[in-house]
Design a protein around this motif. Sequence first.
Motif, PDB file in Angstrom:
ATOM      1  N   VAL A 200       0.842  -1.205   0.000  1.00  0.00           N
ATOM      2  CA  VAL A 200       0.000   0.000   0.000  1.00  0.00           C
ATOM      3  C   VAL A 200       0.873   1.250   0.000  1.00  0.00           C
ATOM      4  O   VAL A 200       0.639   2.197  -0.764  1.00  0.00           O
ATOM      5  CB  VAL A 200      -0.940   0.004   1.221  1.00  0.00           C
ATOM      6  CG1 VAL A 200      -1.575   1.386   1.403  1.00  0.00           C
ATOM      7  CG2 VAL A 200      -2.020  -1.043   1.053  1.00  0.00           C
ATOM      8  N   LEU A 201       1.899   1.267   0.846  1.00  0.00           N
ATOM      9  CA  LEU A 201       2.770   2.443   0.926  1.00  0.00           C
ATOM     10  C   LEU A 201       3.521   2.666  -0.385  1.00  0.00           C
ATOM     11  O   LEU A 201       3.695   3.815  -0.811  1.00  0.00           O
ATOM     12  CB  LEU A 201       3.752   2.279   2.094  1.00  0.00           C
ATOM     13  CG  LEU A 201       3.131   2.421   3.484  1.00  0.00           C
ATOM     14  CD1 LEU A 201       4.118   1.990   4.560  1.00  0.00           C
ATOM     15  CD2 LEU A 201       2.687   3.867   3.725  1.00  0.00           C
ATOM     16  N   ASN A 202       3.949   1.602  -1.020  1.00  0.00           N
ATOM     17  CA  ASN A 202       4.616   1.750  -2.319  1.00  0.00           C
ATOM     18  C   ASN A 202       3.658   2.318  -3.364  1.00  0.00           C
ATOM     19  O   ASN A 202       4.038   3.168  -4.185  1.00  0.00           O
ATOM     20  CB  ASN A 202       5.157   0.396  -2.789  1.00  0.00           C
ATOM     21  CG  ASN A 202       6.391  -0.036  -2.027  1.00  0.00           C
ATOM     22  OD1 ASN A 202       7.023   0.778  -1.348  1.00  0.00           O
ATOM     23  ND2 ASN A 202       6.725  -1.318  -2.102  1.00  0.00           N
TER      24      ASN A 202
ATOM     25  N   GLU B 180       1.771  18.622   0.800  1.00  0.00           N
ATOM     26  CA  GLU B 180       1.650  19.535  -0.329  1.00  0.00           C
ATOM     27  C   GLU B 180       0.922  18.923  -1.522  1.00  0.00           C
ATOM     28  O   GLU B 180       0.658  19.602  -2.509  1.00  0.00           O
ATOM     29  CB  GLU B 180       3.043  20.007  -0.762  1.00  0.00           C
ATOM     30  CG  GLU B 180       3.756  20.826   0.296  1.00  0.00           C
ATOM     31  CD  GLU B 180       5.102  21.332  -0.194  1.00  0.00           C
ATOM     32  OE1 GLU B 180       5.167  22.470  -0.673  1.00  0.00           O
ATOM     33  OE2 GLU B 180       6.080  20.551  -0.102  1.00  0.00           O
ATOM     34  N   HIS B 181       0.588  17.640  -1.426  1.00  0.00           N
ATOM     35  CA  HIS B 181      -0.104  16.972  -2.522  1.00  0.00           C
ATOM     36  C   HIS B 181      -1.516  17.521  -2.680  1.00  0.00           C
ATOM     37  O   HIS B 181      -2.165  17.913  -1.698  1.00  0.00           O
ATOM     38  CB  HIS B 181      -0.158  15.471  -2.251  1.00  0.00           C
ATOM     39  CG  HIS B 181      -0.486  14.651  -3.449  1.00  0.00           C
ATOM     40  ND1 HIS B 181      -1.778  14.483  -3.920  1.00  0.00           N
ATOM     41  CD2 HIS B 181       0.313  13.939  -4.292  1.00  0.00           C
ATOM     42  CE1 HIS B 181      -1.762  13.709  -4.979  1.00  0.00           C
ATOM     43  NE2 HIS B 181      -0.505  13.350  -5.238  1.00  0.00           N
ATOM     44  N   LEU B 182      -2.010  17.556  -3.901  1.00  0.00           N
ATOM     45  CA  LEU B 182      -3.366  18.056  -4.153  1.00  0.00           C
ATOM     46  C   LEU B 182      -4.427  17.265  -3.388  1.00  0.00           C
ATOM     47  O   LEU B 182      -5.472  17.803  -3.018  1.00  0.00           O
ATOM     48  CB  LEU B 182      -3.674  17.997  -5.658  1.00  0.00           C
ATOM     49  CG  LEU B 182      -2.890  18.960  -6.552  1.00  0.00           C
ATOM     50  CD1 LEU B 182      -3.198  18.673  -8.020  1.00  0.00           C
ATOM     51  CD2 LEU B 182      -3.226  20.408  -6.205  1.00  0.00           C
ATOM     52  N   ALA B 183      -4.150  15.996  -3.143  1.00  0.00           N
ATOM     53  CA  ALA B 183      -5.126  15.149  -2.439  1.00  0.00           C
ATOM     54  C   ALA B 183      -5.012  15.247  -0.924  1.00  0.00           C
ATOM     55  O   ALA B 183      -5.849  14.686  -0.212  1.00  0.00           O
ATOM     56  CB  ALA B 183      -4.962  13.694  -2.868  1.00  0.00           C
TER      57      ALA B 183
ATOM     58  N   THR C 182       3.069   5.944  -2.547  1.00  0.00           N
ATOM     59  CA  THR C 182       4.280   6.704  -2.872  1.00  0.00           C
ATOM     60  C   THR C 182       4.358   6.964  -4.372  1.00  0.00           C
ATOM     61  O   THR C 182       4.710   8.067  -4.813  1.00  0.00           O
ATOM     62  CB  THR C 182       5.532   5.940  -2.404  1.00  0.00           C
ATOM     63  OG1 THR C 182       5.486   5.777  -0.984  1.00  0.00           O
ATOM     64  CG2 THR C 182       6.807   6.702  -2.772  1.00  0.00           C
ATOM     65  N   ALA C 183       4.005   5.960  -5.173  1.00  0.00           N
ATOM     66  CA  ALA C 183       4.001   6.135  -6.628  1.00  0.00           C
ATOM     67  C   ALA C 183       3.009   7.207  -7.061  1.00  0.00           C
ATOM     68  O   ALA C 183       3.228   7.905  -8.056  1.00  0.00           O
ATOM     69  CB  ALA C 183       3.672   4.798  -7.306  1.00  0.00           C
ATOM     70  N   GLN C 184       1.917   7.367  -6.308  1.00  0.00           N
ATOM     71  CA  GLN C 184       0.923   8.408  -6.599  1.00  0.00           C
ATOM     72  C   GLN C 184       1.358   9.776  -6.103  1.00  0.00           C
ATOM     73  O   GLN C 184       0.736  10.792  -6.424  1.00  0.00           O
ATOM     74  CB  GLN C 184      -0.414   8.043  -5.944  1.00  0.00           C
ATOM     75  CG  GLN C 184      -1.095   6.819  -6.527  1.00  0.00           C
ATOM     76  CD  GLN C 184      -1.704   7.094  -7.886  1.00  0.00           C
ATOM     77  OE1 GLN C 184      -1.821   8.232  -8.327  1.00  0.00           O
ATOM     78  NE2 GLN C 184      -2.097   6.036  -8.581  1.00  0.00           N
ATOM     79  N   GLY C 185       2.445   9.810  -5.305  1.00  0.00           N
ATOM     80  CA  GLY C 185       2.925  11.078  -4.763  1.00  0.00           C
ATOM     81  C   GLY C 185       2.223  11.496  -3.481  1.00  0.00           C
ATOM     82  O   GLY C 185       2.578  12.517  -2.884  1.00  0.00           O
ATOM     83  N   VAL C 186       1.245  10.716  -3.042  1.00  0.00           N
ATOM     84  CA  VAL C 186       0.497  11.064  -1.827  1.00  0.00           C
ATOM     85  C   VAL C 186       1.350  10.845  -0.584  1.00  0.00           C
ATOM     86  O   VAL C 186       1.197  11.539   0.426  1.00  0.00           O
ATOM     87  CB  VAL C 186      -0.795  10.208  -1.743  1.00  0.00           C
ATOM     88  CG1 VAL C 186      -1.507  10.418  -0.425  1.00  0.00           C
ATOM     89  CG2 VAL C 186      -1.718  10.549  -2.897  1.00  0.00           C
TER      90      VAL C 186
END
Length: 209
Positions: A49-51, A75-78, A54-58
């Motif tokens: 899940v963390l990987n 700082e992520h949009l989500a 992380t790939a999504q930048g969240v």
Amino acid sequence: MQLNKPFATVTPTLDGDVLAVLASADVTFTISQVQRILTTASGEGIRKVLNRLTAQGVVLHDEVGRTHIYRLNAEHLAAGPIMALSRLNSTFLSRLEQHLDGWGPTLRYAAVFGSAATGKMRLDSDIDLFLVHGADSDDDAWEQRLTELARLVAAWTGNDGRIVEYTEGQFRAAAAAGEPLLDDVSKQGLTVAGTRAWFNAQRRSARRS
């Protein structure tokens, strides 16, 4: 919904549970720390899940020595929606407080109790509300307020609102008789109108009389 599992409103997967942990504090977490909090999830499942996050930048990933650490990317949009989801429980309580504040002095005290207060809600749990009102309240107006309150609780959460109400006189009589429900409210209830000090003072006074 389950107020204790806010991310389950949008995803039933482990992703939501992991996000809830990361959103709970502005600190870094290791996989083992996340696992200790979630208790039922495997370390490998959490790592995947963390990987993915992380790939999504969240999620931000770093290494300290041989240890992998993770934190929510503020700082992520989500990040805003994620934090809003993580605060659903406090948002619900704030809405209740704001709504009940408009009831005026006839409402002496109100609290959320039961599974919604203890963090043990199931998907089909009711949300239990305890109310004490003055004998001077208009019966018709009071009943309309109760109906609207139950409607709002269901609209906000999808759960039925179960309202337990007492007049001041009934509350004092129940306290004098040692009603167990009042112990639950005293120990676990989350005050949303009035003060806990008033509630406890009334109970003590009724027991002495």
